[in-house]
Design a protein around this motif. Structure first.
Motif, PDB file in Angstrom:
ATOM      1  N   LYS A  61       0.834  -1.205   0.000  1.00  0.00           N
ATOM      2  CA  LYS A  61       0.000   0.000   0.000  1.00  0.00           C
ATOM      3  C   LYS A  61       0.868   1.256   0.000  1.00  0.00           C
ATOM      4  CE  LYS A  61      -4.195  -1.876   2.135  1.00  0.00           C
ATOM      5  NZ  LYS A  61      -5.089  -1.866   3.319  1.00  0.00           N
ATOM      6  N   GLU A  62       1.991   1.207   0.722  1.00  0.00           N
ATOM      7  CA  GLU A  62       2.903   2.355   0.708  1.00  0.00           C
ATOM      8  C   GLU A  62       3.488   2.575  -0.683  1.00  0.00           C
ATOM      9  OE1 GLU A  62       5.869   2.369   3.718  1.00  0.00           O
ATOM     10  OE2 GLU A  62       4.498   1.790   5.314  1.00  0.00           O
ATOM     11  N   LEU A  63       3.813   1.476  -1.355  1.00  0.00           N
ATOM     12  CA  LEU A  63       4.331   1.583  -2.720  1.00  0.00           C
ATOM     13  C   LEU A  63       3.264   2.133  -3.665  1.00  0.00           C
ATOM     14  CD1 LEU A  63       6.361  -1.749  -2.986  1.00  0.00           C
ATOM     15  CD2 LEU A  63       7.258   0.559  -2.688  1.00  0.00           C
ATOM     16  N   PHE A  64       2.023   1.711  -3.449  1.00  0.00           N
ATOM     17  CA  PHE A  64       0.936   2.221  -4.287  1.00  0.00           C
ATOM     18  C   PHE A  64       0.732   3.719  -4.069  1.00  0.00           C
ATOM     19  CE2 PHE A  64      -0.933  -2.151  -4.987  1.00  0.00           C
ATOM     20  CZ  PHE A  64      -0.853  -2.087  -6.371  1.00  0.00           C
ATOM     21  N   THR A  65       0.974   4.190  -2.853  1.00  0.00           N
ATOM     22  CA  THR A  65       0.861   5.626  -2.589  1.00  0.00           C
ATOM     23  C   THR A  65       1.861   6.410  -3.443  1.00  0.00           C
ATOM     24  OG1 THR A  65       0.098   5.272  -0.321  1.00  0.00           O
ATOM     25  CG2 THR A  65       1.077   7.418  -0.827  1.00  0.00           C
ATOM     26  N   LEU A  66       3.079   5.884  -3.521  1.00  0.00           N
ATOM     27  CA  LEU A  66       4.094   6.517  -4.367  1.00  0.00           C
ATOM     28  C   LEU A  66       3.719   6.409  -5.842  1.00  0.00           C
ATOM     29  CD1 LEU A  66       7.333   5.231  -2.573  1.00  0.00           C
ATOM     30  CD2 LEU A  66       6.290   7.499  -2.392  1.00  0.00           C
ATOM     31  N   GLU A  67       3.171   5.266  -6.223  1.00  0.00           N
ATOM     32  CA  GLU A  67       2.783   5.068  -7.621  1.00  0.00           C
ATOM     33  C   GLU A  67       1.638   5.999  -8.009  1.00  0.00           C
ATOM     34  OE1 GLU A  67       2.913   3.330 -11.501  1.00  0.00           O
ATOM     35  OE2 GLU A  67       4.321   3.687  -9.856  1.00  0.00           O
ATOM     36  N   ARG A  68       0.719   6.240  -7.101  1.00  0.00           N
ATOM     37  CA  ARG A  68      -0.355   7.195  -7.367  1.00  0.00           C
ATOM     38  C   ARG A  68       0.222   8.583  -7.679  1.00  0.00           C
ATOM     39  NH1 ARG A  68      -5.813   6.904  -4.897  1.00  0.00           N
ATOM     40  NH2 ARG A  68      -6.382   4.726  -4.580  1.00  0.00           N
ATOM     41  N   GLN A  69       1.229   8.986  -6.929  1.00  0.00           N
ATOM     42  CA  GLN A  69       1.854  10.286  -7.155  1.00  0.00           C
ATOM     43  C   GLN A  69       2.551  10.327  -8.518  1.00  0.00           C
ATOM     44  OE1 GLN A  69       4.434  10.785  -3.769  1.00  0.00           O
ATOM     45  NE2 GLN A  69       2.747  10.863  -2.301  1.00  0.00           N
ATOM     46  N   ARG A  70       3.218   9.228  -8.867  1.00  0.00           N
ATOM     47  CA  ARG A  70       3.914   9.159 -10.156  1.00  0.00           C
ATOM     48  C   ARG A  70       2.928   9.222 -11.314  1.00  0.00           C
ATOM     49  NH1 ARG A  70       6.043   5.778 -14.243  1.00  0.00           N
ATOM     50  NH2 ARG A  70       4.551   4.164 -13.677  1.00  0.00           N
ATOM     51  N   VAL A  71       1.851   8.469 -11.213  1.00  0.00           N
ATOM     52  CA  VAL A  71       0.848   8.444 -12.281  1.00  0.00           C
ATOM     53  C   VAL A  71       0.178   9.806 -12.417  1.00  0.00           C
ATOM     54  CG1 VAL A  71      -1.368   7.447 -12.983  1.00  0.00           C
ATOM     55  CG2 VAL A  71       0.474   5.958 -12.171  1.00  0.00           C
ATOM     56  N   ALA A  72      -0.086  10.468 -11.302  1.00  0.00           N
ATOM     57  CA  ALA A  72      -0.679  11.802 -11.361  1.00  0.00           C
ATOM     58  C   ALA A  72       0.220  12.765 -12.135  1.00  0.00           C
ATOM     59  CB  ALA A  72      -0.936  12.323  -9.946  1.00  0.00           C
ATOM     60  N   GLN A  73       1.528  12.668 -11.919  1.00  0.00           N
ATOM     61  CA  GLN A  73       2.457  13.524 -12.644  1.00  0.00           C
ATOM     62  C   GLN A  73       2.464  13.197 -14.131  1.00  0.00           C
ATOM     63  OE1 GLN A  73       4.104  16.209 -11.727  1.00  0.00           O
ATOM     64  NE2 GLN A  73       4.926  16.414 -13.806  1.00  0.00           N
ATOM     65  N   LEU A  74       2.361  11.904 -14.468  1.00  0.00           N
ATOM     66  CA  LEU A  74       2.318  11.497 -15.870  1.00  0.00           C
ATOM     67  C   LEU A  74       1.063  12.036 -16.550  1.00  0.00           C
ATOM     68  CD1 LEU A  74       3.554   7.782 -15.735  1.00  0.00           C
ATOM     69  CD2 LEU A  74       4.858   9.815 -16.370  1.00  0.00           C
ATOM     70  N   LEU A  75      -0.059  12.016 -15.857  1.00  0.00           N
ATOM     71  CA  LEU A  75      -1.289  12.543 -16.437  1.00  0.00           C
ATOM     72  C   LEU A  75      -1.184  14.046 -16.663  1.00  0.00           C
ATOM     73  CD1 LEU A  75      -4.114  10.604 -14.553  1.00  0.00           C
ATOM     74  CD2 LEU A  75      -3.038  10.075 -16.749  1.00  0.00           C
ATOM     75  N   ARG A  76      -0.545  14.741 -15.744  1.00  0.00           N
ATOM     76  CA  ARG A  76      -0.323  16.173 -15.927  1.00  0.00           C
ATOM     77  C   ARG A  76       0.508  16.422 -17.187  1.00  0.00           C
ATOM     78  NH1 ARG A  76      -1.508  21.570 -14.410  1.00  0.00           N
ATOM     79  NH2 ARG A  76      -2.026  20.811 -12.334  1.00  0.00           N
TER      80      ARG A  76
END
Length: 202
Positions: free
Chosen positions: A49-64
């Motif tokens: 879940k901690e890794l997914f939290t980081l992945e959520r941040q990465r994906v959000a940046q990619l969408l931007r």
């Protein structure tokens, strides 16, 4: 892929995307990420879940970054995202899921495929398709195809590598696209006839 689907699921025009304020973009990206991740997080332990939290941040940046690239392109509207369809090419039945189709003002379309990892090029150094995937998609759609391309979504870069009538000229593009489609159809016909040899796309 899932997050990009949700970001443009209402099929906005480029004019609409350009009109999004920063807070609109943040809200849309947050909502897209929120909808994309639960299916993967459902059975995750604490560490995952901690890794997914980081992945959520990465994906959000990619969408931007995806939005940033789209607002710089020629005018379009998103026609379809994650389009499922079936086609028969010379007796070979294929089920397809096309990541994205954009429509231009004259009704022609651009077919785009999202890729992660290293940058993918549609055309190789000799100006020929690097593989047949996008050509199969081009056979499947009814509208005139004005462009084909790969959207690389990666932490190192977010970039669209495409070619079409604007890059090649309308007549040359149509001639090339017809030739490539015919090559795909010929390969499918050979496969249907029992030729299952593995060959590089040429």
């Amino acid at each position: 892929h899932a997050a990009a689907f949700h970001l443009y699921s209402d099929r906005p025009s480029q004019a609409e995307i350009r009109g999004w304020l920063d807070e609109d973009i943040d809200h849309r990206i947050s909502a897209a990420v929120k909808r994309a991740f639960p299916r993967y997080e459902r059975h995750a332990d604490g560490m995952l879940k901690e890794l997914f939290t980081l992945e959520r941040q990465r994906v959000a940046q990619l969408l931007r970054e995806l939005v940033d690239v789209d607002v710089q392109r020629d005018r379009f509207s998103v026609r379809d995202v994650e389009l499922s369809t079936e086609i028969d090419i010379e007796g070979v039945r294929l089920r397809l899921r096309i990541d994205r189709i954009d429509r231009f003002d004259d009704g022609a379309v651009a077919i785009l495929d999202y890729k992660t990892g290293g940058r993918r090029k549609f055309l190789d150094g000799s100006g020929e398709p690097a593989d047949a995937q996008l050509l199969v998609y081009a056979i499947a759609v009814e509208e005139p195809v004005a462009a084909l391309g790969f959207y690389t979504l990666d932490s190192r870069e977010t970039v669209l590598d495409a070619s079409g009538r604007d890059a090649m000229g309308a007549d040359e593009w149509q001639q090339a696209l017809l030739r490539w489609k015919q090559a795909v159809a010929a390969a499918a016909g050979e496969f249907a006839a029992g030729d299952v040899r593995i060959r590089y796309w040429q």
